[in-house]
Design a protein around this motif. Structure first.
Motif, PDB file in Angstrom:
ATOM      1  N   UNK A   1      39.131  35.737  34.848  1.00  0.00           N
ATOM      2  CA  UNK A   1      39.863  35.798  33.585  1.00  0.00           C
ATOM      3  C   UNK A   1      40.677  34.539  33.362  1.00  0.00           C
ATOM      4  N   UNK A   2      41.146  33.931  34.454  1.00  0.00           N
ATOM      5  CA  UNK A   2      41.908  32.686  34.318  1.00  0.00           C
ATOM      6  C   UNK A   2      41.030  31.570  33.749  1.00  0.00           C
ATOM      7  N   UNK A   3      39.767  31.525  34.139  1.00  0.00           N
ATOM      8  CA  UNK A   3      38.863  30.508  33.607  1.00  0.00           C
ATOM      9  C   UNK A   3      38.589  30.726  32.123  1.00  0.00           C
ATOM     10  N   UNK A  30      35.883  38.096  30.026  1.00  0.00           N
ATOM     11  CA  UNK A  30      35.562  38.640  31.343  1.00  0.00           C
ATOM     12  C   UNK A  30      35.910  40.122  31.317  1.00  0.00           C
ATOM     13  N   UNK A  31      34.895  40.940  31.465  1.00  0.00           N
ATOM     14  CA  UNK A  31      35.090  42.384  31.459  1.00  0.00           C
ATOM     15  C   UNK A  31      35.212  42.923  32.876  1.00  0.00           C
ATOM     16  N   UNK A  32      35.114  44.232  32.986  1.00  0.00           N
ATOM     17  CA  UNK A  32      35.214  44.885  34.291  1.00  0.00           C
ATOM     18  C   UNK A  32      34.000  44.565  35.164  1.00  0.00           C
ATOM     19  N   UNK A  33      32.803  44.493  34.549  1.00  0.00           N
ATOM     20  CA  UNK A  33      31.586  44.301  35.335  1.00  0.00           C
ATOM     21  C   UNK A  33      30.676  43.192  34.810  1.00  0.00           C
ATOM     22  N   UNK A  34      31.179  42.385  33.882  1.00  0.00           N
ATOM     23  CA  UNK A  34      30.358  41.316  33.312  1.00  0.00           C
ATOM     24  C   UNK A  34      31.243  40.223  32.722  1.00  0.00           C
ATOM     25  N   UNK A  35      30.607  39.107  32.366  1.00  0.00           N
ATOM     26  CA  UNK A  35      31.299  38.087  31.588  1.00  0.00           C
ATOM     27  C   UNK A  35      30.405  37.683  30.426  1.00  0.00           C
ATOM     28  N   UNK A  36      31.023  37.245  29.344  1.00  0.00           N
ATOM     29  CA  UNK A  36      30.311  36.740  28.173  1.00  0.00           C
ATOM     30  C   UNK A  36      30.442  35.231  28.195  1.00  0.00           C
TER      31      UNK A  36
END
Length: 75
Positions: A1-3, A30-36
């Motif tokens: 999430x910092x990125x 950044x989600x619980x189980x994935x990133x966009x």
């Protein structure tokens, strides 16, 4: 999430067997189980006109994430 918050350019290295072994761009969310990931050339900032595609990448498909900001000590 910092990125994602830092809007840092990243290279996402995927685990073996996943097509397109590496993706470059900026993490939008950044989600619980994935990133966009907004995919754009690594020599361009994340701007709407530079984004070629977006991908949702499950964390289970990621081997590692390399950040330009982390290499420079910014994130």
């Amino acid at each position: 999430r910092a990125l994602a918050q830092a809007r840092a350019g990243v290279r996402v290295i995927l685990v073996d067997g996943v097509p397109g072994a590496a993706l470059e761009g900026t993490i939008d969310r950044a989600g619980r189980d994935h990133l966009d990931l907004a995919m754009h050339p690594d020599d361009e900032f994340r701007r709407r006109r530079a984004v070629r595609a977006t991908r949702t990448v499950p964390f289970s498909a990621i081997a590692c994430v390399v950040s330009d900001a982390a290499a420079a000590g910014r994130a």
